[in-house]
Enzyme design. Structure first.
Site, PDB file in Angstrom:
ATOM      1  N   ARG A  21       0.824  -1.216   0.000  1.00 10.07           N
ATOM      2  CA  ARG A  21       0.000   0.000   0.000  1.00 10.07           C
ATOM      3  C   ARG A  21       0.853   1.260   0.000  1.00 10.07           C
ATOM      4  NH1 ARG A  21      -3.180  -0.424   5.162  1.00 10.07           N
ATOM      5  NH2 ARG A  21      -1.240  -1.425   5.753  1.00 10.07           N
ATOM      6  N   ASN A  39      -6.179  -2.691   2.640  1.00  4.93           N
ATOM      7  CA  ASN A  39      -6.164  -4.139   2.781  1.00  4.93           C
ATOM      8  C   ASN A  39      -7.584  -4.641   2.975  1.00  4.93           C
ATOM      9  OD1 ASN A  39      -3.376  -4.363   2.631  1.00  4.93           O
ATOM     10  ND2 ASN A  39      -3.081  -4.439   4.838  1.00  4.93           N
TER      11      ASN A  39
END
Length: 92
Positions: A21, A39
Protein backbone atom coordinates in the site's frame (compact mmCIF):
# COMPACT_ATOMS: atom_id res chain seq x y z
CA UNK A 1 -4.19 15.75 -23.29
CA UNK A 2 -5.15 12.17 -22.55
CA UNK A 3 -8.41 11.25 -20.90
CA UNK A 4 -8.56 10.87 -17.11
CA UNK A 5 -9.99 7.50 -16.07
CA UNK A 6 -10.75 5.83 -12.74
CA UNK A 7 -10.31 2.15 -12.05
CA UNK A 8 -11.38 -0.12 -9.22
CA UNK A 9 -8.64 -2.70 -8.66
CA UNK A 10 -8.30 -5.85 -6.58
CA UNK A 11 -4.81 -7.35 -6.19
CA UNK A 12 -4.28 -10.91 -4.93
CA UNK A 13 -1.06 -12.75 -4.12
CA UNK A 14 1.62 -11.75 -1.59
CA UNK A 15 0.26 -8.21 -1.29
CA UNK A 16 -0.18 -7.69 2.47
CA UNK A 17 2.69 -7.21 4.92
CA UNK A 18 5.18 -6.33 2.16
CA UNK A 19 4.78 -2.54 1.92
CA UNK A 20 2.37 -2.81 -1.01
CA UNK A 21 0.00 0.00 0.00
CA UNK A 22 2.77 2.43 0.86
CA UNK A 23 4.69 1.71 -2.34
CA UNK A 24 1.44 2.23 -4.30
CA UNK A 25 0.87 5.52 -2.49
CA UNK A 26 4.42 6.69 -3.27
CA UNK A 27 4.02 5.77 -6.95
CA UNK A 28 0.59 7.40 -7.17
CA UNK A 29 1.95 10.66 -5.77
CA UNK A 30 4.94 10.45 -8.16
CA UNK A 31 2.67 10.03 -11.19
CA UNK A 32 -0.03 12.47 -10.04
CA UNK A 33 -2.68 9.76 -9.58
CA UNK A 34 -5.45 10.22 -7.00
CA UNK A 35 -7.56 7.69 -5.13
CA UNK A 36 -7.12 5.29 -2.25
CA UNK A 37 -5.87 1.82 -1.30
CA UNK A 38 -6.67 -0.58 1.56
CA UNK A 39 -6.16 -4.14 2.78
CA UNK A 40 -9.16 -6.48 2.66
CA UNK A 41 -9.87 -9.16 5.26
CA UNK A 42 -9.48 -11.93 2.65
CA UNK A 43 -5.79 -11.06 2.12
CA UNK A 44 -6.32 -9.04 -1.06
CA UNK A 45 -5.65 -5.33 -1.54
CA UNK A 46 -8.33 -3.05 -3.00
CA UNK A 47 -7.74 0.32 -4.64
CA UNK A 48 -9.34 3.03 -6.69
CA UNK A 49 -6.93 4.98 -8.87
CA UNK A 50 -7.71 7.99 -11.01
CA UNK A 51 -5.42 9.46 -13.64
CA UNK A 52 -4.25 8.86 -17.18
CA UNK A 53 -4.36 5.19 -18.17
CA UNK A 54 -0.64 5.29 -18.97
CA UNK A 55 0.15 6.41 -15.41
CA UNK A 56 -2.04 3.70 -13.86
CA UNK A 57 -0.25 1.11 -16.01
CA UNK A 58 3.15 2.42 -14.86
CA UNK A 59 2.12 2.08 -11.20
CA UNK A 60 0.98 -1.51 -11.72
CA UNK A 61 4.15 -2.40 -13.64
CA UNK A 62 6.33 -0.99 -10.84
CA UNK A 63 4.38 -2.95 -8.21
CA UNK A 64 4.80 -6.15 -10.24
CA UNK A 65 8.57 -5.63 -10.42
CA UNK A 66 9.04 -5.23 -6.66
CA UNK A 67 11.06 -8.10 -5.17
CA UNK A 68 8.87 -8.43 -2.03
CA UNK A 69 5.49 -8.20 -3.74
CA UNK A 70 4.00 -11.06 -5.74
CA UNK A 71 0.82 -10.22 -7.62
CA UNK A 72 -0.98 -13.37 -8.76
CA UNK A 73 -4.09 -11.69 -10.12
CA UNK A 74 -5.40 -8.18 -10.79
CA UNK A 75 -9.04 -7.34 -11.39
CA UNK A 76 -9.34 -3.95 -13.15
CA UNK A 77 -12.69 -2.28 -13.82
CA UNK A 78 -13.31 1.24 -15.05
CA UNK A 79 -15.67 3.24 -12.91
CA UNK A 80 -16.94 6.81 -12.93
CA UNK A 81 -14.33 9.49 -12.19
CA UNK A 82 -14.60 11.58 -9.02
CA UNK A 83 -14.14 15.28 -9.57
CA UNK A 84 -12.53 17.22 -6.76
CA UNK A 85 -10.31 14.41 -5.53
CA UNK A 86 -6.83 15.81 -4.92
CA UNK A 87 -4.70 13.11 -3.27
CA UNK A 88 -4.01 9.40 -2.86
CA UNK A 89 -4.50 7.89 0.60
CA UNK A 90 -3.96 4.63 2.43
CA UNK A 91 -7.20 3.59 4.15
CA UNK A 92 -7.24 1.50 7.30
Amino acid sequence: MMEIIREHLIFTGRVQGVGFRFKAQHLARHYGVTGWIRNNYDGSVEAQMQGREEELDKIIQSLQQDSYIRIDWITRNRIETESGERSFSVRH
